[in-house]
Design a protein around this motif. Sequence first.
Motif, PDB file in Angstrom:
ATOM      1  N   LEU A 100       0.829  -1.207   0.000  1.00  0.00           N
ATOM      2  CA  LEU A 100       0.000   0.000   0.000  1.00  0.00           C
ATOM      3  C   LEU A 100       0.865   1.259   0.000  1.00  0.00           C
ATOM      4  O   LEU A 100       0.598   2.211  -0.738  1.00  0.00           O
ATOM      5  CB  LEU A 100      -0.933  -0.006   1.211  1.00  0.00           C
ATOM      6  CG  LEU A 100      -1.912   1.157   1.317  1.00  0.00           C
ATOM      7  CD1 LEU A 100      -2.897   1.123   0.145  1.00  0.00           C
ATOM      8  CD2 LEU A 100      -2.657   1.099   2.631  1.00  0.00           C
ATOM      9  N   MET A 101       1.929   1.239   0.805  1.00  0.00           N
ATOM     10  CA  MET A 101       2.833   2.383   0.852  1.00  0.00           C
ATOM     11  C   MET A 101       3.541   2.560  -0.492  1.00  0.00           C
ATOM     12  O   MET A 101       3.682   3.682  -0.986  1.00  0.00           O
ATOM     13  CB  MET A 101       3.864   2.200   1.965  1.00  0.00           C
ATOM     14  CG  MET A 101       4.803   3.380   2.120  1.00  0.00           C
ATOM     15  SD  MET A 101       5.958   3.221   3.482  1.00  0.00           S
ATOM     16  CE  MET A 101       7.046   1.968   2.868  1.00  0.00           C
ATOM     17  N   GLU A 102       3.990   1.465  -1.094  1.00  0.00           N
ATOM     18  CA  GLU A 102       4.649   1.533  -2.401  1.00  0.00           C
ATOM     19  C   GLU A 102       3.694   2.088  -3.459  1.00  0.00           C
ATOM     20  O   GLU A 102       4.091   2.894  -4.295  1.00  0.00           O
ATOM     21  CB  GLU A 102       5.142   0.145  -2.818  1.00  0.00           C
ATOM     22  CG  GLU A 102       6.280  -0.371  -1.988  1.00  0.00           C
ATOM     23  CD  GLU A 102       7.558   0.427  -2.169  1.00  0.00           C
ATOM     24  OE1 GLU A 102       7.798   0.936  -3.281  1.00  0.00           O
ATOM     25  OE2 GLU A 102       8.302   0.543  -1.199  1.00  0.00           O
ATOM     26  N   GLN A 103       2.446   1.661  -3.433  1.00  0.00           N
ATOM     27  CA  GLN A 103       1.461   2.153  -4.392  1.00  0.00           C
ATOM     28  C   GLN A 103       1.224   3.650  -4.187  1.00  0.00           C
ATOM     29  O   GLN A 103       1.146   4.413  -5.145  1.00  0.00           O
ATOM     30  CB  GLN A 103       0.155   1.380  -4.233  1.00  0.00           C
ATOM     31  CG  GLN A 103      -0.902   1.767  -5.245  1.00  0.00           C
ATOM     32  CD  GLN A 103      -2.187   0.991  -5.049  1.00  0.00           C
ATOM     33  OE1 GLN A 103      -2.434   0.425  -3.996  1.00  0.00           O
ATOM     34  NE2 GLN A 103      -3.010   0.965  -6.079  1.00  0.00           N
ATOM     35  N   HIS A 104       1.142   4.070  -2.948  1.00  0.00           N
ATOM     36  CA  HIS A 104       0.946   5.487  -2.644  1.00  0.00           C
ATOM     37  C   HIS A 104       2.120   6.314  -3.160  1.00  0.00           C
ATOM     38  O   HIS A 104       1.929   7.375  -3.772  1.00  0.00           O
ATOM     39  CB  HIS A 104       0.772   5.674  -1.136  1.00  0.00           C
ATOM     40  CG  HIS A 104       0.634   7.090  -0.712  1.00  0.00           C
ATOM     41  ND1 HIS A 104      -0.497   7.831  -0.936  1.00  0.00           N
ATOM     42  CD2 HIS A 104       1.505   7.921  -0.089  1.00  0.00           C
ATOM     43  CE1 HIS A 104      -0.322   9.057  -0.470  1.00  0.00           C
ATOM     44  NE2 HIS A 104       0.890   9.127   0.047  1.00  0.00           N
ATOM     45  N   LEU A 105       3.349   5.831  -2.925  1.00  0.00           N
ATOM     46  CA  LEU A 105       4.531   6.545  -3.406  1.00  0.00           C
ATOM     47  C   LEU A 105       4.568   6.590  -4.927  1.00  0.00           C
ATOM     48  O   LEU A 105       4.963   7.600  -5.514  1.00  0.00           O
ATOM     49  CB  LEU A 105       5.798   5.883  -2.869  1.00  0.00           C
ATOM     50  CG  LEU A 105       6.063   6.052  -1.382  1.00  0.00           C
ATOM     51  CD1 LEU A 105       7.292   5.254  -0.973  1.00  0.00           C
ATOM     52  CD2 LEU A 105       6.231   7.515  -1.034  1.00  0.00           C
ATOM     53  N   PHE A 106       4.152   5.512  -5.581  1.00  0.00           N
ATOM     54  CA  PHE A 106       4.138   5.472  -7.046  1.00  0.00           C
ATOM     55  C   PHE A 106       3.189   6.522  -7.604  1.00  0.00           C
ATOM     56  O   PHE A 106       3.548   7.278  -8.513  1.00  0.00           O
ATOM     57  CB  PHE A 106       3.733   4.073  -7.531  1.00  0.00           C
ATOM     58  CG  PHE A 106       3.486   4.018  -9.013  1.00  0.00           C
ATOM     59  CD1 PHE A 106       4.541   3.997  -9.906  1.00  0.00           C
ATOM     60  CD2 PHE A 106       2.190   3.997  -9.514  1.00  0.00           C
ATOM     61  CE1 PHE A 106       4.315   3.955 -11.268  1.00  0.00           C
ATOM     62  CE2 PHE A 106       1.957   3.954 -10.871  1.00  0.00           C
ATOM     63  CZ  PHE A 106       3.021   3.932 -11.755  1.00  0.00           C
ATOM     64  N   TRP A 107       1.968   6.589  -7.070  1.00  0.00           N
ATOM     65  CA  TRP A 107       0.996   7.547  -7.593  1.00  0.00           C
ATOM     66  C   TRP A 107       1.376   8.981  -7.252  1.00  0.00           C
ATOM     67  O   TRP A 107       1.087   9.912  -8.010  1.00  0.00           O
ATOM     68  CB  TRP A 107      -0.410   7.212  -7.115  1.00  0.00           C
ATOM     69  CG  TRP A 107      -0.933   6.010  -7.835  1.00  0.00           C
ATOM     70  CD1 TRP A 107      -1.222   4.794  -7.291  1.00  0.00           C
ATOM     71  CD2 TRP A 107      -1.188   5.891  -9.246  1.00  0.00           C
ATOM     72  NE1 TRP A 107      -1.630   3.940  -8.271  1.00  0.00           N
ATOM     73  CE2 TRP A 107      -1.632   4.577  -9.483  1.00  0.00           C
ATOM     74  CE3 TRP A 107      -1.078   6.763 -10.323  1.00  0.00           C
ATOM     75  CZ2 TRP A 107      -1.971   4.122 -10.751  1.00  0.00           C
ATOM     76  CZ3 TRP A 107      -1.419   6.309 -11.594  1.00  0.00           C
ATOM     77  CH2 TRP A 107      -1.852   5.007 -11.800  1.00  0.00           C
ATOM     78  N   LYS A 108       2.040   9.168  -6.118  1.00  0.00           N
ATOM     79  CA  LYS A 108       2.536  10.496  -5.776  1.00  0.00           C
ATOM     80  C   LYS A 108       3.599  10.930  -6.786  1.00  0.00           C
ATOM     81  O   LYS A 108       3.606  12.071  -7.252  1.00  0.00           O
ATOM     82  CB  LYS A 108       3.128  10.473  -4.367  1.00  0.00           C
ATOM     83  CG  LYS A 108       3.401  11.815  -3.782  1.00  0.00           C
ATOM     84  CD  LYS A 108       3.975  11.642  -2.393  1.00  0.00           C
ATOM     85  CE  LYS A 108       3.256  12.519  -1.418  1.00  0.00           C
ATOM     86  NZ  LYS A 108       3.787  12.426  -0.064  1.00  0.00           N
ATOM     87  N   PHE A 109       4.490  10.015  -7.145  1.00  0.00           N
ATOM     88  CA  PHE A 109       5.511  10.294  -8.149  1.00  0.00           C
ATOM     89  C   PHE A 109       4.876  10.585  -9.505  1.00  0.00           C
ATOM     90  O   PHE A 109       5.254  11.543 -10.197  1.00  0.00           O
ATOM     91  CB  PHE A 109       6.476   9.106  -8.251  1.00  0.00           C
ATOM     92  CG  PHE A 109       7.438   9.217  -9.394  1.00  0.00           C
ATOM     93  CD1 PHE A 109       8.512  10.081  -9.321  1.00  0.00           C
ATOM     94  CD2 PHE A 109       7.263   8.462 -10.535  1.00  0.00           C
ATOM     95  CE1 PHE A 109       9.397  10.194 -10.380  1.00  0.00           C
ATOM     96  CE2 PHE A 109       8.137   8.564 -11.596  1.00  0.00           C
ATOM     97  CZ  PHE A 109       9.216   9.428 -11.515  1.00  0.00           C
ATOM     98  N   GLU A 110       3.913   9.759  -9.907  1.00  0.00           N
ATOM     99  CA  GLU A 110       3.239   9.970 -11.195  1.00  0.00           C
ATOM    100  C   GLU A 110       2.535  11.329 -11.230  1.00  0.00           C
ATOM    101  O   GLU A 110       2.581  12.034 -12.234  1.00  0.00           O
ATOM    102  CB  GLU A 110       2.218   8.856 -11.454  1.00  0.00           C
ATOM    103  CG  GLU A 110       2.842   7.531 -11.832  1.00  0.00           C
ATOM    104  CD  GLU A 110       3.540   7.587 -13.171  1.00  0.00           C
ATOM    105  OE1 GLU A 110       2.976   8.135 -14.130  1.00  0.00           O
ATOM    106  OE2 GLU A 110       4.660   7.064 -13.255  1.00  0.00           O
TER     107      GLU A 110
END
Length: 146
Positions: A100-110
């Motif tokens: 969940l944290m990795e997904q959050h960081l990915f979408w924040k980066f995108e």
Amino acid sequence: MPAGAGRRGLPQGRHLCWLLCAFTLRLCQAEAPVREEKLSVSTSSLLCWLVEEFVVAEECAPCSNFQAKTTPECGSTGYVEKITCSSSKRSEFKSCRSALMEQHLFWKFEGTVIGVALVFACLVIVRQRQLDRKALEKVRKQIESI
């Protein structure tokens, strides 16, 4: 029109560019993962999961408020899993990264990338309009001087 007139938009663009670069750098530094644990030379304080096989007793989960204050493993990611080492039978906590944290960081980066792309696309459009106006003004002056 005197030489150098109409160039006021360029320095503002530079300031905006530097501001965006600084903001992006700050955001990336905030999201950069922190090193998990520092290793010491003594074998007595060595974490068992570094030197032997282990079994995950509790899956990766967010740290509670109490764990965040008392468990140093919670400091780097905010998530921790409980493990049991096979040969020594010691139970320890290990820092982990949740999906969940990795997904959050990915979408924040995108989102950051898309936002920066939109800002620079707008800057390109504004600059192109300025250059078009200058070109039209030069053509108009040439026509008037004939």
